[in-house]
Design a protein around this motif. Sequence first.
Motif, short mmCIF file in Angstrom:
data_model
loop_
_atom_site.label_atom_id
_atom_site.label_comp_id
_atom_site.label_asym_id
_atom_site.label_seq_id
_atom_site.Cartn_x
_atom_site.Cartn_y
_atom_site.Cartn_z
N LEU A 127 1.78 9.42 17.80
CA LEU A 127 2.04 9.46 16.36
C LEU A 127 3.07 8.40 15.96
O LEU A 127 2.91 7.69 14.96
CB LEU A 127 2.56 10.85 15.98
CG LEU A 127 2.60 11.15 14.49
CD1 LEU A 127 1.19 11.37 13.98
CD2 LEU A 127 3.47 12.36 14.20
N VAL A 128 4.13 8.27 16.78
CA VAL A 128 5.19 7.30 16.46
C VAL A 128 4.61 5.89 16.46
O VAL A 128 4.83 5.11 15.53
CB VAL A 128 6.35 7.42 17.47
CG1 VAL A 128 7.28 6.23 17.35
CG2 VAL A 128 7.12 8.71 17.23
N ILE A 129 3.82 5.56 17.50
CA ILE A 129 3.27 4.20 17.56
C ILE A 129 2.26 4.00 16.43
O ILE A 129 2.23 2.95 15.78
CB ILE A 129 2.65 3.94 18.94
CG1 ILE A 129 3.77 3.92 19.98
CG2 ILE A 129 1.90 2.60 18.96
CD1 ILE A 129 3.34 3.55 21.37
N GLY A 130 1.45 5.03 16.15
CA GLY A 130 0.49 4.92 15.06
C GLY A 130 1.18 4.65 13.73
O GLY A 130 0.74 3.82 12.94
N ALA A 131 2.31 5.34 13.52
CA ALA A 131 3.04 5.17 12.26
C ALA A 131 3.61 3.77 12.13
O ALA A 131 3.95 3.32 11.04
CB ALA A 131 4.16 6.21 12.16
N HIS A 132 3.71 3.06 13.26
CA HIS A 132 4.27 1.72 13.20
C HIS A 132 3.26 0.67 12.73
O HIS A 132 3.66 -0.43 12.37
CB HIS A 132 4.78 1.30 14.59
CG HIS A 132 6.17 1.77 14.85
ND1 HIS A 132 6.45 3.04 15.28
CD2 HIS A 132 7.36 1.15 14.72
CE1 HIS A 132 7.74 3.17 15.41
NE2 HIS A 132 8.32 2.06 15.08
N ILE A 133 1.97 1.00 12.76
CA ILE A 133 0.98 -0.05 12.48
C ILE A 133 1.11 -0.61 11.06
O ILE A 133 1.19 -1.82 10.88
CB ILE A 133 -0.44 0.48 12.80
CG1 ILE A 133 -0.55 0.64 14.33
CG2 ILE A 133 -1.50 -0.48 12.29
CD1 ILE A 133 -1.79 1.34 14.78
N PRO A 134 1.19 0.25 10.03
CA PRO A 134 1.39 -0.35 8.69
C PRO A 134 2.69 -1.13 8.59
O PRO A 134 2.73 -2.19 7.95
CB PRO A 134 1.38 0.86 7.76
CG PRO A 134 1.50 2.07 8.61
CD PRO A 134 1.00 1.70 9.96
N VAL A 135 3.75 -0.62 9.24
CA VAL A 135 5.03 -1.33 9.20
C VAL A 135 4.88 -2.72 9.83
O VAL A 135 5.41 -3.70 9.33
CB VAL A 135 6.13 -0.53 9.94
CG1 VAL A 135 7.48 -1.20 9.76
CG2 VAL A 135 6.18 0.89 9.45
N MET A 136 4.12 -2.76 10.93
CA MET A 136 3.89 -4.04 11.61
C MET A 136 3.31 -5.07 10.66
O MET A 136 3.76 -6.21 10.60
CB MET A 136 2.85 -3.83 12.72
CG MET A 136 3.38 -3.66 14.09
SD MET A 136 1.98 -3.28 15.17
CE MET A 136 1.11 -4.84 15.18
N ILE A 137 2.27 -4.65 9.94
CA ILE A 137 1.57 -5.59 9.08
C ILE A 137 2.50 -6.08 7.97
O ILE A 137 2.63 -7.28 7.71
CB ILE A 137 0.29 -4.94 8.50
CG1 ILE A 137 -0.66 -4.63 9.65
CG2 ILE A 137 -0.35 -5.83 7.46
CD1 ILE A 137 -1.79 -3.71 9.28
N ILE A 138 3.20 -5.14 7.34
CA ILE A 138 4.09 -5.53 6.24
C ILE A 138 5.23 -6.39 6.75
O ILE A 138 5.58 -7.42 6.16
CB ILE A 138 4.62 -4.27 5.53
CG1 ILE A 138 3.45 -3.60 4.82
CG2 ILE A 138 5.70 -4.64 4.54
CD1 ILE A 138 3.80 -2.34 4.14
N GLU A 139 5.79 -6.00 7.89
CA GLU A 139 6.89 -6.79 8.46
C GLU A 139 6.40 -8.21 8.78
O GLU A 139 7.11 -9.19 8.57
CB GLU A 139 7.42 -6.08 9.71
CG GLU A 139 8.62 -6.74 10.33
CD GLU A 139 9.93 -6.08 9.95
OE1 GLU A 139 9.92 -5.00 9.33
OE2 GLU A 139 10.98 -6.67 10.25
N GLY A 140 5.16 -8.30 9.27
CA GLY A 140 4.59 -9.62 9.55
C GLY A 140 4.49 -10.46 8.29
O GLY A 140 4.90 -11.63 8.26
N ILE A 141 3.96 -9.85 7.23
CA ILE A 141 3.80 -10.59 5.97
C ILE A 141 5.15 -11.04 5.44
O ILE A 141 5.36 -12.20 5.08
CB ILE A 141 3.08 -9.70 4.92
CG1 ILE A 141 1.67 -9.37 5.38
CG2 ILE A 141 3.06 -10.39 3.58
CD1 ILE A 141 0.98 -8.32 4.54
N VAL A 142 6.10 -10.10 5.43
CA VAL A 142 7.42 -10.43 4.87
C VAL A 142 8.10 -11.52 5.71
O VAL A 142 8.69 -12.46 5.15
CB VAL A 142 8.30 -9.15 4.79
CG1 VAL A 142 9.73 -9.50 4.45
CG2 VAL A 142 7.74 -8.19 3.75
N THR A 143 8.00 -11.40 7.03
CA THR A 143 8.62 -12.42 7.89
C THR A 143 8.00 -13.78 7.64
O THR A 143 8.69 -14.81 7.64
CB THR A 143 8.45 -12.03 9.37
OG1 THR A 143 8.93 -10.70 9.54
CG2 THR A 143 9.24 -12.95 10.27
N CYS A 144 6.68 -13.79 7.42
CA CYS A 144 5.97 -15.04 7.14
C CYS A 144 6.55 -15.71 5.89
O CYS A 144 6.90 -16.89 5.90
CB CYS A 144 4.51 -14.68 6.95
SG CYS A 144 3.41 -16.03 7.08
#
Lengths: 204, 253
Positions: A165-182
């Motif tokens: 569950l914890v890793i699954g919950a990270h997937i949307p955060v990953m994408i947004i963090e990637g976009i913002v970092t970009c």
Amino acid sequence: MHISEGILSGAVLASGAALAVVGTGIGLKRLDADRIARSGILSACFFVASLIHVPIGPSSVHLIFNGVLGLLLGWAAFPAILVALILQAVFFQFGGITTLGVNTVVMALPAVICYFLFKNFMDKSPAWALPAAFAVGALSVLLSGIIVGLALMMTEEKFFEVTALVIGAHIPVMIIEGIVTCFLVAFLKKVQPDMLPGRRKTSG
Amino acid sequence: MREEFAIGDSSLHRLDPRLKIVAASALSIVVAVSTRFSALGVAVGLALILLAFARLPCGAIARHLVMVNGFVILFWIILPVSVPGTPWMHIGPIPLMREGLELAARLTIKSNAIVLAFIALVSTSSVVSLGGGMNRLRLPDKLVHLLLLTYRYLFVIQEEYERLKRAAVVRGFVPKTNLHTYRTYAFLVAILFIRAAARANRVQQAMLCRGFQGRFYSLQEYAFTPKDWMWAAGLGLAVAIIGIIEWMPGPWS
């Protein structure tokens, strides 16, 4: 993302603390006296930025920016993150003394890994630098999630579902963090390229 | 964001920060590795006694506990249905397992006991005095400097962020789930980092001007009073009792 006190086993807590001591030691060694002010103020920045919540659908997630801090500080991200976590513990009691080591590794190890994987892309053309920046953001969150997962699984195999569950919950955060970092790296490249690794002589 | 628990004049607020750091560490470690409910019960009792001595506002403590327990709730949702064992009760068709519930309860008690003790012992000190205490406990100078500098500029940076955010809102920025929002936040944070780096250069120069040689001087004196010794003995005894209940066979096991 913090692992709370009282959840992990003694062995996991001790290994986390040992790793954090090594990482912080290397970071402090490379941090000469004239870069302490810079690291401290960037660490304060990291603390403030990690309180920002961005909307995602009906909910919101908070950004982490450990990948960005890694790019800006290299190994010094370890002590900078440790210090930010100490302050979070004192202010909000997110994490505490026994989890300080594990939580530092959770945030700082991905930061340093991303630094070494992607630092050479940062002064390349945007066609190289921006995908690398996305990778920094997304990978740093993914790696953090994986370390949290490892810490939970090594404590207790019964934690498998929680880990998933914890890793699954990270997937949307990953994408947004990637976009913002970009976007963030694109901005830094235009406005203050010498903050990114590559141009300046880095001591990471 | 403020150090709301550091304000006060209770006996715990006046305790030597070195003692607080050491005691909180010892207590957290012992509780973190304990598993018996009897030992954990004593730990919760001890944490509550410490809180009573610290005379902190109950509402604020409750608010902090709610935030801290977010992670723990995950375990209550998942463990009772995922850990194999004997069913204890049923919610509709779903059996809740005794073993899972026990595990979740143990984690919750541990987590909260440690957090409460941390609030009573550590959060009742200002960061500055904790930094001084850490320095005298022989933690690396550079780490303590980093902590004090981060703390010093935390509020400056936060105000800067609020100002930038307000400027964006005044220009009609409404956060939504779209690229524009993410780009706005990214640029906002980028400018925050850029200004922080520029500020760091000025701070660095100002520190050099004032003769910074890698040491912070503190006017606060750190001397153990008889009261500190009494507290040290009491806290040491309490930690030992929790350890004995946890590791010695006895009527409590």
